[in-house]
Scaffold this active site. Structure first.
Site, PDB file in Angstrom:
ATOM      1  N   ARG A   1       0.850  -1.181   0.000  1.00  0.00           N
ATOM      2  CA  ARG A   1       0.000   0.000   0.000  1.00  0.00           C
ATOM      3  C   ARG A   1       0.892   1.240   0.000  1.00  0.00           C
ATOM      4  O   ARG A   1       1.873   1.300   0.748  1.00  0.00           O
ATOM      5  CB  ARG A   1      -0.906   0.011   1.232  1.00  0.00           C
ATOM      6  CG  ARG A   1      -1.966   1.101   1.196  1.00  0.00           C
ATOM      7  CD  ARG A   1      -2.731   1.198   2.495  1.00  0.00           C
ATOM      8  NE  ARG A   1      -2.005   1.999   3.464  1.00  0.00           N
ATOM      9  CZ  ARG A   1      -2.580   2.480   4.575  1.00  0.00           C
ATOM     10  NH1 ARG A   1      -3.852   2.196   4.837  1.00  0.00           N
ATOM     11  NH2 ARG A   1      -1.868   3.211   5.434  1.00  0.00           N
TER      12      ARG A   1
ATOM     13  N   TYR B   1      -2.759  11.397   6.644  1.00  0.00           N
ATOM     14  CA  TYR B   1      -2.982   9.996   7.041  1.00  0.00           C
ATOM     15  C   TYR B   1      -1.992   9.065   6.349  1.00  0.00           C
ATOM     16  O   TYR B   1      -1.713   9.206   5.163  1.00  0.00           O
ATOM     17  CB  TYR B   1      -4.395   9.529   6.655  1.00  0.00           C
ATOM     18  CG  TYR B   1      -4.475   8.037   6.751  1.00  0.00           C
ATOM     19  CD1 TYR B   1      -4.351   7.243   5.621  1.00  0.00           C
ATOM     20  CD2 TYR B   1      -4.521   7.417   7.996  1.00  0.00           C
ATOM     21  CE1 TYR B   1      -4.314   5.859   5.721  1.00  0.00           C
ATOM     22  CE2 TYR B   1      -4.481   6.041   8.102  1.00  0.00           C
ATOM     23  CZ  TYR B   1      -4.373   5.274   6.971  1.00  0.00           C
ATOM     24  OH  TYR B   1      -4.305   3.920   7.070  1.00  0.00           O
TER      25      TYR B   1
ATOM     26  N   ASP C   1      -5.120   3.993   0.025  1.00  0.00           N
ATOM     27  CA  ASP C   1      -6.271   4.260   0.907  1.00  0.00           C
ATOM     28  C   ASP C   1      -6.651   5.735   0.815  1.00  0.00           C
ATOM     29  O   ASP C   1      -5.878   6.588   1.245  1.00  0.00           O
ATOM     30  CB  ASP C   1      -5.893   3.894   2.351  1.00  0.00           C
ATOM     31  CG  ASP C   1      -7.105   3.794   3.280  1.00  0.00           C
ATOM     32  OD1 ASP C   1      -6.985   3.160   4.340  1.00  0.00           O
ATOM     33  OD2 ASP C   1      -8.157   4.381   2.937  1.00  0.00           O
TER      34      ASP C   1
ATOM     35  N   HIS D   1      -9.031   6.945   2.378  1.00  0.00           N
ATOM     36  CA  HIS D   1      -9.423   7.226   3.748  1.00  0.00           C
ATOM     37  C   HIS D   1     -10.617   8.166   3.853  1.00  0.00           C
ATOM     38  O   HIS D   1     -10.621   9.110   4.676  1.00  0.00           O
ATOM     39  CB  HIS D   1      -8.231   7.750   4.562  1.00  0.00           C
ATOM     40  CG  HIS D   1      -8.130   7.124   5.924  1.00  0.00           C
ATOM     41  ND1 HIS D   1      -8.524   7.772   7.056  1.00  0.00           N
ATOM     42  CD2 HIS D   1      -7.753   5.880   6.298  1.00  0.00           C
ATOM     43  CE1 HIS D   1      -8.362   6.958   8.102  1.00  0.00           C
ATOM     44  NE2 HIS D   1      -7.904   5.802   7.680  1.00  0.00           N
TER      45      HIS D   1
ATOM     46  N   GLU E   1      -9.015   2.289  -1.870  1.00  0.00           N
ATOM     47  CA  GLU E   1      -9.815   1.989  -0.682  1.00  0.00           C
ATOM     48  C   GLU E   1     -10.503   3.233  -0.125  1.00  0.00           C
ATOM     49  O   GLU E   1      -9.924   4.317  -0.158  1.00  0.00           O
ATOM     50  CB  GLU E   1      -8.880   1.419   0.390  1.00  0.00           C
ATOM     51  CG  GLU E   1      -9.524   1.140   1.728  1.00  0.00           C
ATOM     52  CD  GLU E   1      -8.493   0.702   2.765  1.00  0.00           C
ATOM     53  OE1 GLU E   1      -8.801   0.778   3.954  1.00  0.00           O
ATOM     54  OE2 GLU E   1      -7.374   0.297   2.361  1.00  0.00           O
TER      55      GLU E   1
ATOM     56  N   GLU F   1     -14.103  -0.967   6.248  1.00  0.00           N
ATOM     57  CA  GLU F   1     -13.461  -1.109   7.553  1.00  0.00           C
ATOM     58  C   GLU F   1     -14.211  -0.410   8.675  1.00  0.00           C
ATOM     59  O   GLU F   1     -14.044  -0.759   9.841  1.00  0.00           O
ATOM     60  CB  GLU F   1     -12.018  -0.621   7.517  1.00  0.00           C
ATOM     61  CG  GLU F   1     -11.877   0.879   7.400  1.00  0.00           C
ATOM     62  CD  GLU F   1     -10.412   1.323   7.381  1.00  0.00           C
ATOM     63  OE1 GLU F   1     -10.092   2.261   8.124  1.00  0.00           O
ATOM     64  OE2 GLU F   1      -9.625   0.720   6.632  1.00  0.00           O
TER      65      GLU F   1
ATOM     66  N   ARG G   1     -13.929  -4.895   3.175  1.00  0.00           N
ATOM     67  CA  ARG G   1     -12.786  -4.539   4.036  1.00  0.00           C
ATOM     68  C   ARG G   1     -13.025  -4.703   5.532  1.00  0.00           C
ATOM     69  O   ARG G   1     -12.178  -4.360   6.361  1.00  0.00           O
ATOM     70  CB  ARG G   1     -12.422  -3.063   3.798  1.00  0.00           C
ATOM     71  CG  ARG G   1     -11.554  -2.788   2.621  1.00  0.00           C
ATOM     72  CD  ARG G   1     -10.132  -3.179   2.874  1.00  0.00           C
ATOM     73  NE  ARG G   1      -9.445  -2.236   3.762  1.00  0.00           N
ATOM     74  CZ  ARG G   1      -8.477  -2.611   4.597  1.00  0.00           C
ATOM     75  NH1 ARG G   1      -8.134  -3.884   4.688  1.00  0.00           N
ATOM     76  NH2 ARG G   1      -7.880  -1.718   5.356  1.00  0.00           N
TER      77      ARG G   1
ATOM     78  N   GLU H   1      -4.675  -7.420   4.938  1.00  0.00           N
ATOM     79  CA  GLU H   1      -3.818  -6.323   5.400  1.00  0.00           C
ATOM     80  C   GLU H   1      -2.969  -6.832   6.564  1.00  0.00           C
ATOM     81  O   GLU H   1      -3.473  -7.547   7.437  1.00  0.00           O
ATOM     82  CB  GLU H   1      -4.666  -5.138   5.862  1.00  0.00           C
ATOM     83  CG  GLU H   1      -3.854  -3.960   6.390  1.00  0.00           C
ATOM     84  CD  GLU H   1      -4.731  -2.761   6.782  1.00  0.00           C
ATOM     85  OE1 GLU H   1      -4.180  -1.677   6.966  1.00  0.00           O
ATOM     86  OE2 GLU H   1      -5.971  -2.929   6.883  1.00  0.00           O
TER      87      GLU H   1
ATOM     88  N   TRP I   1     -11.518  12.387   8.331  1.00  0.00           N
ATOM     89  CA  TRP I   1     -10.092  12.087   8.525  1.00  0.00           C
ATOM     90  C   TRP I   1      -9.752  10.802   7.858  1.00  0.00           C
ATOM     91  O   TRP I   1     -10.517   9.828   7.908  1.00  0.00           O
ATOM     92  CB  TRP I   1      -9.746  12.069  10.007  1.00  0.00           C
ATOM     93  CG  TRP I   1      -8.339  11.672  10.248  1.00  0.00           C
ATOM     94  CD1 TRP I   1      -7.221  12.443  10.098  1.00  0.00           C
ATOM     95  CD2 TRP I   1      -7.873  10.348  10.564  1.00  0.00           C
ATOM     96  NE1 TRP I   1      -6.103  11.724  10.338  1.00  0.00           N
ATOM     97  CE2 TRP I   1      -6.467  10.428  10.638  1.00  0.00           C
ATOM     98  CE3 TRP I   1      -8.519   9.133  10.810  1.00  0.00           C
ATOM     99  CZ2 TRP I   1      -5.672   9.328  10.953  1.00  0.00           C
ATOM    100  CZ3 TRP I   1      -7.752   8.017  11.112  1.00  0.00           C
ATOM    101  CH2 TRP I   1      -6.332   8.129  11.177  1.00  0.00           C
TER     102      TRP I   1
HETATM  103  C1  CS2 Z   1      -6.627   2.299   7.858  1.00  0.00           C
HETATM  104  C2  CS2 Z   1      -6.493   2.184   9.335  1.00  0.00           C
HETATM  105  O1  CS2 Z   1      -5.398   0.325   7.720  1.00  0.00           O
HETATM  106  C3  CS2 Z   1      -6.232   1.029   7.174  1.00  0.00           C
HETATM  107  O2  CS2 Z   1      -6.737   0.758   6.094  1.00  0.00           O
HETATM  108  O3  CS2 Z   1      -7.738   2.814   7.326  1.00  0.00           O
HETATM  109  O4  CS2 Z   1      -5.179   2.423   9.635  1.00  0.00           O
HETATM  110  C4  CS2 Z   1      -7.355   3.104  10.133  1.00  0.00           C
HETATM  111  O5  CS2 Z   1      -6.974   4.412   9.965  1.00  0.00           O
HETATM  112  C5  CS2 Z   1      -7.264   2.722  11.590  1.00  0.00           C
HETATM  113  O6  CS2 Z   1      -7.607   1.395  11.734  1.00  0.00           O
HETATM  114  C6  CS2 Z   1      -8.163   3.578  12.463  1.00  0.00           C
HETATM  115  O7  CS2 Z   1      -8.173   3.086  13.743  1.00  0.00           O
HETATM  116 MG    MG Z   2      -8.280   1.960   5.481  1.00  0.00          MG
END
Ligand code: CS2
Ligand code: MG
Length: 417
Positions: free
Chosen positions: A148, A160, A225, A227, A251, A277, A298, A354, A417
């Site tokens: 990634r 991020y 990502d 995000h 993602e 996620e 995810r 992951e 975020w």
């Molecule tokens: C992220 C995570 O791994 C990922 O794909 O989106 O790092 C996410 O930010 C954290 O799990 C938040 O707790």
């Molecule tokens: Mg993520």
């Protein structure tokens, strides 16, 4: 009939906060479940200790589906991250218990192995290209076969996914000795404010992928990502701009509460999409799956009601050729990670896992038996999940308040975020 005799909620903070449920039967069998909800850990601790534990004592640990339905429907107030993390911890602990009682690794109980190993991806990142290239090479040296890519954006202070500018809990020694991956939750009484500018990001990112492909070639599976930061049309634009670089997936390209927003993204790009996620139940996926709007699920076992619930979501997704891409950051504990690996090995529609490595102290608290060989993960063949929790070691690391950051735009508006 054997019964659940004790149910402990164990909070520890070796490299970061973790919440673990430990069930013990009257026959001395133990089962572990992960209940870690990053930045809101204590809410799940209370949900378990104050509301669920009293309901578990004396129950038959082998009635997993019945216990799941009892905790989900019986709560009346369904869904949501806290409820579903609590139910997940109970569910996984019961599956661990049942597999230990059967004397077999959990994946055998879930139908046996559908493959010999699990493709996994790691997190490479850098504020600039040289730093990013070094991070990619470091992950290739660690054996990762898929990577990634997260990068700094000119004009933005912190962003991020870029390890080198994270105010993570504290620099911790990874098993490999270097500074381990990006830990988003910062220890402290207040969350960190970060800045964001989508137009700057959209201008910058395609060039980064062009450079990475130029340096590392066309074959290496690359993931990114987004995000949750783009509107559907911005996500469509990015997906299209990244098509020449053949991403494994893009993602969380847009906040997916608005499931139909992905229709617009799909209209404009063939870049594969991964989402889920922050989802907690199958209902969060209904439109995304039935309208073929995503390619990877995810969710984490820990945040989606456990193995019982996530297996059903993945079975549903399989009918649409949608594969798994289970969430595996450091805030999923070694117990939650082990549960994911057993499910990954058993299901047919496995896509990728992951894999962010936990810190050295975490590996002391949680003894794990999974294997990482030649870029593939395997849950191991110990009975149950294959994870033991050293309660004394855990006791040395009391909970430390920590928060995920949040974003503000240049004009002060709060942004995803
Ligand atoms: C992220 C995570 O791994 C990922 O794909 O989106 O790092 C996410 O930010 C954290 O799990 C938040 O707790
Ligand atoms: Mg993520």
């Amino acid at each position: 009939m054997t019964t659940i005799e004790s149910a402990e909620v164990i909070v520890t903070s070796p490299d970061r906060n973790f919440v673990t449920l430990r069930l013990t039967t009257d026959e001395g069998l133990v089962g572990l479940g992960d209940a870690t909800l990053n930045g809101r850990e204590l809410a799940v601790v209370s949900y378990l200790r104050d509301h669920v534990v009293p309901l578990l004592l004396g129950r038959d640990p082998h009635r997993i589906e019945d216990t799941w339905q009892f905790l989900y429907r019986g709560a009346y107030w369904r869904r949501g991250p806290v409820t579903m993390a609590a139910i997940a911890a109970v569910d996984v602990a019961l599956w661990d218990l049942k597999a230990r009682a059967a004397g077999m690794p959990l994946y055998q109980l879930l139908g046996g192995a559908s493959r010999t190993g699990l493709l996994a991806y790691g997190h490479a990142s850098g504020r600039d290209l040289p730093e990013l290239f070094d991070s990619i090479r470091d992950h290739l040296d660690q054996g990762y076969r898929a990577i990634r890519i997260q990068t700094g954006v000119p004009g933005l202070q912190t962003i991020y996914g870029v390890a080198s500018n994270a105010r993570s809990a504290e620099p911790t020694g990874a098993a490999g000795g270097g500074r381990y991956d990006y830990e988003p939750a910062g220890r402290g009484a207040q969350p960190q404010e970060e800045d964001w500018d989508t137009r700057a990001y959209l201008r910058h990112l395609p060039g980064v992928f062009e450079a990475v492909r130029g340096e590392f070639g066309p074959e290496l599976p690359l993931l990114h990502d987004g995000h949750h930061r783009m509107t559907p049309i911005e996500a469509a634009r990015l997906g299209k701009a990244l098509e020449p670089y053949d991403l494994f997936w893009l993602e969380d390209c847009t906040p997916a509460e608005n499931q139909q927003g992905l229709r617009l993204v799909r209209q404009h790009t063939t870049t594969p999409l991964a989402i889920g996620e922050v989802f907690n139940t199958v209902w969060d996926y209904q439109t995304l799956i039935t309208e073929q709007l995503i390619d990877y699920v995810r969710s984490a076992v820990t945040h989606t009601g456990g193995i019982t619930a996530l297996r059903k979501i993945l079975d549903f997704a399989a009918q649409y050729q949608i594969k798994s891409g289970i969430h595996g950051p450091t805030d999923i504990s070694p117990v939650g990670m082990a549960a994911a690996l057993h499910l990954d090995l058993a299901i047919h529609n496995f896509g990728i896992q992951e894999y962010m490595k936990h810190g050295a102290k975490t590996d002391q608290v949680f003894q794990q038996s999974f294997r990482w060989e030649d870029g593939l993960l395997h849950p191991g063949d110990q009975p149950g999940l294959g994870v033991e929790l050293d309660v004394d070691e855990a006791g040395q690391y009391p909970y430390v308040q920590a928060y995920l950051p949040y974003n503000r735009l240049a004009d002060g508006t709060v942004h995803d975020w």
